[in-house]
Motif scaffolding. Sequence first.
Motif, PDB file in Angstrom:
ATOM      1  N   HIS A   1       1.018  -1.369   0.013  1.00 56.99           N
ATOM      2  CA  HIS A   1      -0.132   0.199  -0.021  1.00 56.99           C
ATOM      3  C   HIS A   1       1.068   1.100   0.140  1.00 56.99           C
ATOM      4  O   HIS A   1       1.691   1.270   0.932  1.00 56.99           O
ATOM      5  CB  HIS A   1      -0.858  -0.198   1.249  1.00 56.99           C
ATOM      6  CG  HIS A   1      -1.861   1.148   1.296  1.00 56.99           C
ATOM      7  ND1 HIS A   1      -2.826   1.451   0.290  1.00 56.99           N
ATOM      8  CD2 HIS A   1      -2.039   2.186   2.153  1.00 56.99           C
ATOM      9  CE1 HIS A   1      -3.490   2.501   0.744  1.00 56.99           C
ATOM     10  NE2 HIS A   1      -2.753   2.938   1.613  1.00 56.99           N
TER      11      HIS A   1
ATOM     12  N   SER B   1       2.585   4.953   0.219  1.00 55.40           N
ATOM     13  CA  SER B   1       2.395   6.110   1.197  1.00 55.40           C
ATOM     14  C   SER B   1       2.486   7.200   0.492  1.00 55.40           C
ATOM     15  O   SER B   1       2.905   7.048  -0.854  1.00 55.40           O
ATOM     16  CB  SER B   1       3.550   6.323   2.303  1.00 55.40           C
ATOM     17  OG  SER B   1       4.833   6.162   1.765  1.00 55.40           O
ATOM     18  N   ASN B   2       2.241   8.533   0.824  1.00 50.39           N
ATOM     19  CA  ASN B   2       2.615   9.847  -0.226  1.00 50.39           C
ATOM     20  C   ASN B   2       3.964  10.187  -0.261  1.00 50.39           C
ATOM     21  O   ASN B   2       4.436  10.844  -1.305  1.00 50.39           O
ATOM     22  CB  ASN B   2       2.028  10.904   0.688  1.00 50.39           C
ATOM     23  CG  ASN B   2       0.488  11.085   0.929  1.00 50.39           C
ATOM     24  OD1 ASN B   2      -0.126  10.285  -0.050  1.00 50.39           O
ATOM     25  ND2 ASN B   2       0.085  11.611   1.982  1.00 50.39           N
TER      26      ASN B   2
ATOM     27  N   ASP C   1       6.149   7.859  -1.401  1.00 50.49           N
ATOM     28  CA  ASP C   1       6.577   6.669  -2.223  1.00 50.49           C
ATOM     29  C   ASP C   1       6.548   7.338  -3.752  1.00 50.49           C
ATOM     30  O   ASP C   1       5.767   8.128  -4.029  1.00 50.49           O
ATOM     31  CB  ASP C   1       5.479   5.415  -2.437  1.00 50.49           C
ATOM     32  CG  ASP C   1       5.799   4.425  -1.113  1.00 50.49           C
ATOM     33  OD1 ASP C   1       6.749   4.353  -0.541  1.00 50.49           O
ATOM     34  OD2 ASP C   1       4.761   3.849  -0.694  1.00 50.49           O
TER      35      ASP C   1
ATOM     36  N   PRO D   1      -2.173   5.616  -2.663  1.00 51.57           N
ATOM     37  CA  PRO D   1      -2.178   6.307  -1.340  1.00 51.57           C
ATOM     38  C   PRO D   1      -3.513   6.823  -0.942  1.00 51.57           C
ATOM     39  O   PRO D   1      -4.454   7.063  -1.702  1.00 51.57           O
ATOM     40  CB  PRO D   1      -1.054   7.262  -1.606  1.00 51.57           C
ATOM     41  CG  PRO D   1      -0.932   7.491  -2.881  1.00 51.57           C
ATOM     42  CD  PRO D   1      -1.306   6.251  -3.522  1.00 51.57           C
ATOM     43  N   GLU D   2      -3.820   6.942   0.337  1.00 49.44           N
ATOM     44  CA  GLU D   2      -5.093   7.409   0.763  1.00 49.44           C
ATOM     45  C   GLU D   2      -5.594   8.820   0.210  1.00 49.44           C
ATOM     46  O   GLU D   2      -6.685   8.964  -0.103  1.00 49.44           O
ATOM     47  CB  GLU D   2      -5.205   7.404   2.271  1.00 49.44           C
ATOM     48  CG  GLU D   2      -5.259   5.858   2.988  1.00 49.44           C
ATOM     49  CD  GLU D   2      -5.342   5.809   4.322  1.00 49.44           C
ATOM     50  OE1 GLU D   2      -5.691   7.085   5.153  1.00 49.44           O
ATOM     51  OE2 GLU D   2      -5.221   4.912   4.902  1.00 49.44           O
ATOM     52  N   THR D   3      -4.509   9.573  -0.080  1.00 51.29           N
ATOM     53  CA  THR D   3      -4.858  10.847  -0.475  1.00 51.29           C
ATOM     54  C   THR D   3      -5.416  10.897  -1.846  1.00 51.29           C
ATOM     55  O   THR D   3      -6.140  11.864  -2.301  1.00 51.29           O
ATOM     56  CB  THR D   3      -3.484  11.866  -0.427  1.00 51.29           C
ATOM     57  OG1 THR D   3      -2.512  11.218  -1.142  1.00 51.29           O
ATOM     58  CG2 THR D   3      -3.232  12.064   1.011  1.00 51.29           C
TER      59      THR D   3
ATOM     60  N   GLN E   1      -8.816  -1.249   2.776  1.00 50.33           N
ATOM     61  CA  GLN E   1      -7.994  -1.370   3.879  1.00 50.33           C
ATOM     62  C   GLN E   1      -8.592  -2.423   4.720  1.00 50.33           C
ATOM     63  O   GLN E   1      -8.009  -3.520   5.258  1.00 50.33           O
ATOM     64  CB  GLN E   1      -7.787  -0.119   4.711  1.00 50.33           C
ATOM     65  CG  GLN E   1      -6.995  -0.284   6.043  1.00 50.33           C
ATOM     66  CD  GLN E   1      -5.756  -0.739   5.639  1.00 50.33           C
ATOM     67  OE1 GLN E   1      -4.836  -0.344   5.031  1.00 50.33           O
ATOM     68  NE2 GLN E   1      -5.247  -1.358   6.919  1.00 50.33           N
TER      69      GLN E   1
END
Length: 279
Positions: free
Chosen positions: A103, A105-106, A108, A241-243, A252
Motif C-alpha cells: 500500500h 504512502s505519500n 513513495d 495512497p489514501e490521499t 484497507q
Amino acid sequence: MAPANSLAAFALDDFESRFGSAASVVRTIAGLYLRHQSVPIPRPRVIELACAAGISSPAAQTATSRLIDRGLLETVQSGELTVTAPAKSMFARGNRRIFTPRHMSNADRWVLVAFSVPESLRALRHQLRKHFIQLGGGLVSAGLWIFPEYLHAEVLEVLNALKARTYATLFVTQTPQYPGDAHQAAAQWWDLAKISKLHHAFLAATAGLDAASADEQIAYRSYVTLIDAWRAIPYLDPGLPETMLPERWPGQESRQRFLEISGSCQGRAQSYASLLLGH
C-alpha cells in the motif's frame, strides 16, 4: 531476450475465471499446493482437494481438464498430473503480490512508462494494455502509463516477456503534477469503481468464513476460499495512497481481513492438504 517460457507464463496470468467457480478454485489449489509436489499427483487426489474446497466432483473433473487445455496442468505417466513449468513461474511471481499486499504512502515514488508501438504491431499494443491493467497500472493518456515504483521490476518483466522493451522509456518520479487534484487524477487513470467492486465482493465472499475452528478440514476450505476470492485483487489494485482514494474506500478493510484469516488458517489448511495428498 526473455526465456522461452516467459511469455507463456504471462499468457497464463489471466483473471477471467470468476472466483468461486470450479476452474478458479482448482487453479487456486494448483498454486497453493500442487506446484510444490516433487512427484506427479494422481488425478483423484486433485479432485478430492477440490471437493474438500466445496466443488462437486463432476465440476472438478471438468475444471481440471480445462486447466490442462490451458497449459496450466499437464498429464504425465499413467494419468497423473503436474503443474507445467510456465505455470510454476506464474505462481512464484504471484507469491509476493498475493501474500504481502503493498500500500503506497505519500512518500513513495512512481514509475511512468511511455511507449510508441508501430501500427503494424497493433496486437502488441493490445497485449501491453491487457498486462499493464493486470499489473495495476493507470492509463494517463495513449502510450503513457503510471505505476507505483515498487512495481518497476514487474513492469520490466512484462515488457521483456512481450519483447516490447525497445519501444518503452521508463521514468521514476516523486510527485506528479496533476491536472486537477489527486482524487481526480486517480479517478481518471484507474477504474476505481471496478476495483472497489472487487473489494466489496471479497468482503461479501469471506464474511462467513470460520477462521477460529480447530477443525483442519474447515480451515482448509476457508483458506482456499479466501485465497481464491483474494488473489486477483493485489494485481488489479495498485495500492494507491489514501490521499488519492475516495472516502470509505474498502481496500484497507479487505486487506486486513485477508491477513487475519490467512494467518489463522494457513498452517491447518496445509496440514489437511498434505493429508489428502498422501503425505
